[in-house]
Design a protein around this motif. Structure first.
Motif, PDB file in Angstrom:
ATOM      1  N   VAL A 175       0.846  -1.199   0.000  1.00 55.99           N
ATOM      2  CA  VAL A 175       0.000   0.000   0.000  1.00 55.99           C
ATOM      3  C   VAL A 175       0.878   1.244   0.000  1.00 55.99           C
ATOM      4  CG1 VAL A 175      -1.722   1.293   1.309  1.00 55.99           C
ATOM      5  CG2 VAL A 175      -1.921  -1.186   1.104  1.00 55.99           C
ATOM      6  N   ASN A 176       1.983   1.214   0.758  1.00 58.40           N
ATOM      7  CA  ASN A 176       2.900   2.360   0.789  1.00 58.40           C
ATOM      8  C   ASN A 176       3.528   2.605  -0.574  1.00 58.40           C
ATOM      9  OD1 ASN A 176       2.358   2.743   3.484  1.00 58.40           O
ATOM     10  ND2 ASN A 176       4.172   1.609   4.177  1.00 58.40           N
ATOM     11  N   ASP A 177       3.883   1.524  -1.295  1.00 55.61           N
ATOM     12  CA  ASP A 177       4.456   1.669  -2.633  1.00 55.61           C
ATOM     13  C   ASP A 177       3.446   2.304  -3.584  1.00 55.61           C
ATOM     14  OD1 ASP A 177       6.838   0.517  -1.848  1.00 55.61           O
ATOM     15  OD2 ASP A 177       6.302  -1.481  -2.580  1.00 55.61           O
ATOM     16  N   ILE A 178       2.227   1.850  -3.520  1.00 61.93           N
ATOM     17  CA  ILE A 178       1.184   2.402  -4.392  1.00 61.93           C
ATOM     18  C   ILE A 178       0.979   3.877  -4.088  1.00 61.93           C
ATOM     19  CG2 ILE A 178      -1.276   2.298  -4.948  1.00 61.93           C
ATOM     20  CD1 ILE A 178      -1.083  -0.755  -4.439  1.00 61.93           C
ATOM     21  N   ASP A 179       0.893   4.222  -2.815  1.00 61.71           N
ATOM     22  CA  ASP A 179       0.721   5.626  -2.428  1.00 61.71           C
ATOM     23  C   ASP A 179       1.900   6.476  -2.878  1.00 61.71           C
ATOM     24  OD1 ASP A 179      -1.723   5.026  -1.294  1.00 61.71           O
ATOM     25  OD2 ASP A 179      -0.936   4.907   0.762  1.00 61.71           O
ATOM     26  N   ALA A 180       3.128   5.954  -2.717  1.00 63.52           N
ATOM     27  CA  ALA A 180       4.325   6.702  -3.113  1.00 63.52           C
ATOM     28  C   ALA A 180       4.343   6.936  -4.620  1.00 63.52           C
ATOM     29  CB  ALA A 180       5.582   5.960  -2.676  1.00 63.52           C
ATOM     30  N   ARG A 181       3.966   5.940  -5.403  1.00 63.92           N
ATOM     31  CA  ARG A 181       3.922   6.109  -6.865  1.00 63.92           C
ATOM     32  C   ARG A 181       2.856   7.122  -7.259  1.00 63.92           C
ATOM     33  NH1 ARG A 181       4.779   0.154  -9.584  1.00 63.92           N
ATOM     34  NH2 ARG A 181       6.773  -0.268  -8.569  1.00 63.92           N
ATOM     35  N   TYR A 182       1.710   7.059  -6.624  1.00 62.89           N
ATOM     36  CA  TYR A 182       0.627   7.987  -6.902  1.00 62.89           C
ATOM     37  C   TYR A 182       1.066   9.419  -6.567  1.00 62.89           C
ATOM     38  CZ  TYR A 182      -4.090   9.964  -6.825  1.00 62.89           C
ATOM     39  OH  TYR A 182      -5.193  10.743  -7.060  1.00 62.89           O
ATOM     40  N   ASP A 183       1.681   9.605  -5.404  1.00 60.87           N
ATOM     41  CA  ASP A 183       2.144  10.935  -4.999  1.00 60.87           C
ATOM     42  C   ASP A 183       3.214  11.460  -5.946  1.00 60.87           C
ATOM     43  OD1 ASP A 183       0.393  10.781  -2.871  1.00 60.87           O
ATOM     44  OD2 ASP A 183       1.955  10.233  -1.403  1.00 60.87           O
ATOM     45  N   PHE A 184       4.145  10.589  -6.340  1.00 58.16           N
ATOM     46  CA  PHE A 184       5.210  10.990  -7.267  1.00 58.16           C
ATOM     47  C   PHE A 184       4.616  11.423  -8.609  1.00 58.16           C
ATOM     48  CE2 PHE A 184       8.101   9.844 -10.726  1.00 58.16           C
ATOM     49  CZ  PHE A 184       9.189  10.647 -10.417  1.00 58.16           C
ATOM     50  N   ALA A 185       3.701  10.619  -9.148  1.00 51.37           N
ATOM     51  CA  ALA A 185       3.088  10.947 -10.439  1.00 51.37           C
ATOM     52  C   ALA A 185       2.333  12.265 -10.368  1.00 51.37           C
ATOM     53  CB  ALA A 185       2.158   9.818 -10.876  1.00 51.37           C
ATOM     54  N   ASN A 186       1.602  12.484  -9.295  1.00 51.89           N
ATOM     55  CA  ASN A 186       0.869  13.751  -9.152  1.00 51.89           C
ATOM     56  C   ASN A 186       1.803  14.942  -9.020  1.00 51.89           C
ATOM     57  OD1 ASN A 186      -1.790  12.881  -9.417  1.00 51.89           O
ATOM     58  ND2 ASN A 186      -1.884  12.232  -7.289  1.00 51.89           N
ATOM     59  N   ALA A 187       2.916  14.761  -8.291  1.00 48.50           N
ATOM     60  CA  ALA A 187       3.881  15.861  -8.145  1.00 48.50           C
ATOM     61  C   ALA A 187       4.506  16.218  -9.494  1.00 48.50           C
ATOM     62  CB  ALA A 187       4.964  15.473  -7.145  1.00 48.50           C
ATOM     63  N   ILE A 188       4.851  15.223 -10.287  1.00 55.33           N
ATOM     64  CA  ILE A 188       5.434  15.473 -11.609  1.00 55.33           C
ATOM     65  C   ILE A 188       4.401  16.130 -12.525  1.00 55.33           C
ATOM     66  CG2 ILE A 188       6.379  14.369 -13.680  1.00 55.33           C
ATOM     67  CD1 ILE A 188       8.352  14.539 -11.346  1.00 55.33           C
ATOM     68  N   LEU A 189       3.178  15.627 -12.520  1.00 54.84           N
ATOM     69  CA  LEU A 189       2.130  16.228 -13.349  1.00 54.84           C
ATOM     70  C   LEU A 189       1.860  17.681 -12.952  1.00 54.84           C
ATOM     71  CD1 LEU A 189      -0.407  13.283 -13.711  1.00 54.84           C
ATOM     72  CD2 LEU A 189       1.010  14.297 -15.501  1.00 54.84           C
ATOM     73  N   GLN A 190       1.893  17.968 -11.669  1.00 56.15           N
ATOM     74  CA  GLN A 190       1.697  19.334 -11.210  1.00 56.15           C
ATOM     75  C   GLN A 190       2.832  20.235 -11.718  1.00 56.15           C
ATOM     76  OE1 GLN A 190       1.353  19.760  -6.973  1.00 56.15           O
ATOM     77  NE2 GLN A 190       1.057  21.970  -7.074  1.00 56.15           N
ATOM     78  N   GLN A 191       4.066  19.737 -11.687  1.00 57.35           N
ATOM     79  CA  GLN A 191       5.188  20.523 -12.193  1.00 57.35           C
ATOM     80  C   GLN A 191       5.072  20.744 -13.696  1.00 57.35           C
ATOM     81  OE1 GLN A 191       8.621  18.333 -10.810  1.00 57.35           O
ATOM     82  NE2 GLN A 191       8.857  19.691  -9.046  1.00 57.35           N
ATOM     83  N   VAL A 192       4.574  19.748 -14.419  1.00 58.08           N
ATOM     84  CA  VAL A 192       4.371  19.900 -15.859  1.00 58.08           C
ATOM     85  C   VAL A 192       3.277  20.943 -16.108  1.00 58.08           C
ATOM     86  CG1 VAL A 192       3.529  18.743 -17.937  1.00 58.08           C
ATOM     87  CG2 VAL A 192       5.205  17.602 -16.473  1.00 58.08           C
ATOM     88  N   ASP A 193       2.162  20.856 -15.372  1.00 62.42           N
ATOM     89  CA  ASP A 193       1.064  21.804 -15.538  1.00 62.42           C
ATOM     90  C   ASP A 193       1.486  23.239 -15.225  1.00 62.42           C
ATOM     91  OD1 ASP A 193      -0.646  19.799 -16.322  1.00 62.42           O
ATOM     92  OD2 ASP A 193      -1.588  19.565 -14.346  1.00 62.42           O
ATOM     93  N   GLU A 194       2.354  23.399 -14.224  1.00 62.12           N
ATOM     94  CA  GLU A 194       2.798  24.736 -13.830  1.00 62.12           C
ATOM     95  C   GLU A 194       3.927  25.256 -14.714  1.00 62.12           C
ATOM     96  OE1 GLU A 194       3.793  24.248  -9.717  1.00 62.12           O
ATOM     97  OE2 GLU A 194       1.693  24.083  -9.098  1.00 62.12           O
ATOM     98  N   GLY A 195       4.398  24.436 -15.644  1.00 62.48           N
ATOM     99  CA  GLY A 195       5.458  24.866 -16.546  1.00 62.48           C
ATOM    100  C   GLY A 195       6.853  24.724 -15.978  1.00 62.48           C
ATOM    101  N   ASP A 196       6.980  24.094 -14.808  1.00 64.81           N
ATOM    102  CA  ASP A 196       8.307  23.901 -14.227  1.00 64.81           C
ATOM    103  C   ASP A 196       9.105  22.840 -14.983  1.00 64.81           C
ATOM    104  OD1 ASP A 196       7.677  25.771 -12.300  1.00 64.81           O
ATOM    105  OD2 ASP A 196       7.013  24.266 -10.842  1.00 64.81           O
TER     106      ASP A 196
END
Length: 176
Positions: free
Chosen positions: A26-47
């Motif tokens: 469950v921790n691995d799944i949560d960590a992957r989900y959090d990582f993917a969302n953080a990267i997508l947020q950086q892409v959306d913000e133009g970082d």
């Protein structure tokens, strides 16, 4: 054989082997989900400019006639009695490359299993080629997988030096 013909030709089914895998925690799944969302947020913000990311990976190839008996079949009317000689440790070669919207850098070949020193050597070759092909005022992003030799302090320090912390890698955010 009759069952095989019915399954294969009449029902259009194929024989499949059961594959086992260790399910992620469950921790691995949560960590992957959090990582993917953080990267997508950086892409959306133009970082992160997705057109300016170098994606890297490696693959291993066995030499000298390695045969995967689980997947290799000879279909004939008679048994050909084929026996392939094999060694306990088949020699292999690792091929590394990086790809981006700007092109491909690689292939870099290394014998046997990759270790930290070999990985740093490949990264050094990659950086030299990258600097000769592209202006290094526009620092790209660099992405690598989570293999153990990729997640050492020496590798992270090298990537920090050449990519100004524009690195997408497992555990990179926790290195100091």
């Amino acid at each position: 054989m009759t069952t095989y013909r019915i399954m294969r030709h009449n029902l259009h089914m194929f024989p499949n082997k059961i594959q086992t895998r260790q399910p992620p925690s469950v921790n691995d799944i949560d960590a992957r989900y959090d990582f993917a969302n953080a990267i997508l947020q950086q892409v959306d913000e133009g970082d992160i400019d997705v057109g300016n990311i170098w994606f890297s990976d490696e693959a291993y190839f066995n030499l000298y006639g390695f045969v995967n008996r689980q997947n290799w079949r000879i279909w004939r009317t008679e048994n050909p009695q084929v026996a392939a000689p094999s060694s306990l440790y088949s020699p292999k070669v690792m091929v590394w490359a990086a790809i981006s919207s700007k092109g491909i850098i690689g292939q870099f070949f290394r014998e046997q299993t990759i270790n930290v020193a070999k990985h740093l050597g490949i990264l050094d070759e990659f950086v030299v080629i990258h600097y000769t092909l592209d202006d290094h005022w526009n620092v790209p992003w660099f992405m690598q997988d989570g293999a153990l030799p990729h997640r050492t302090p020496a590798v992270f320090d090298f990537l920090s030096e050449h990519f100004n912390d524009r690195v997408i890698a497992l555990d990179y955010d926790t290195h100091t």
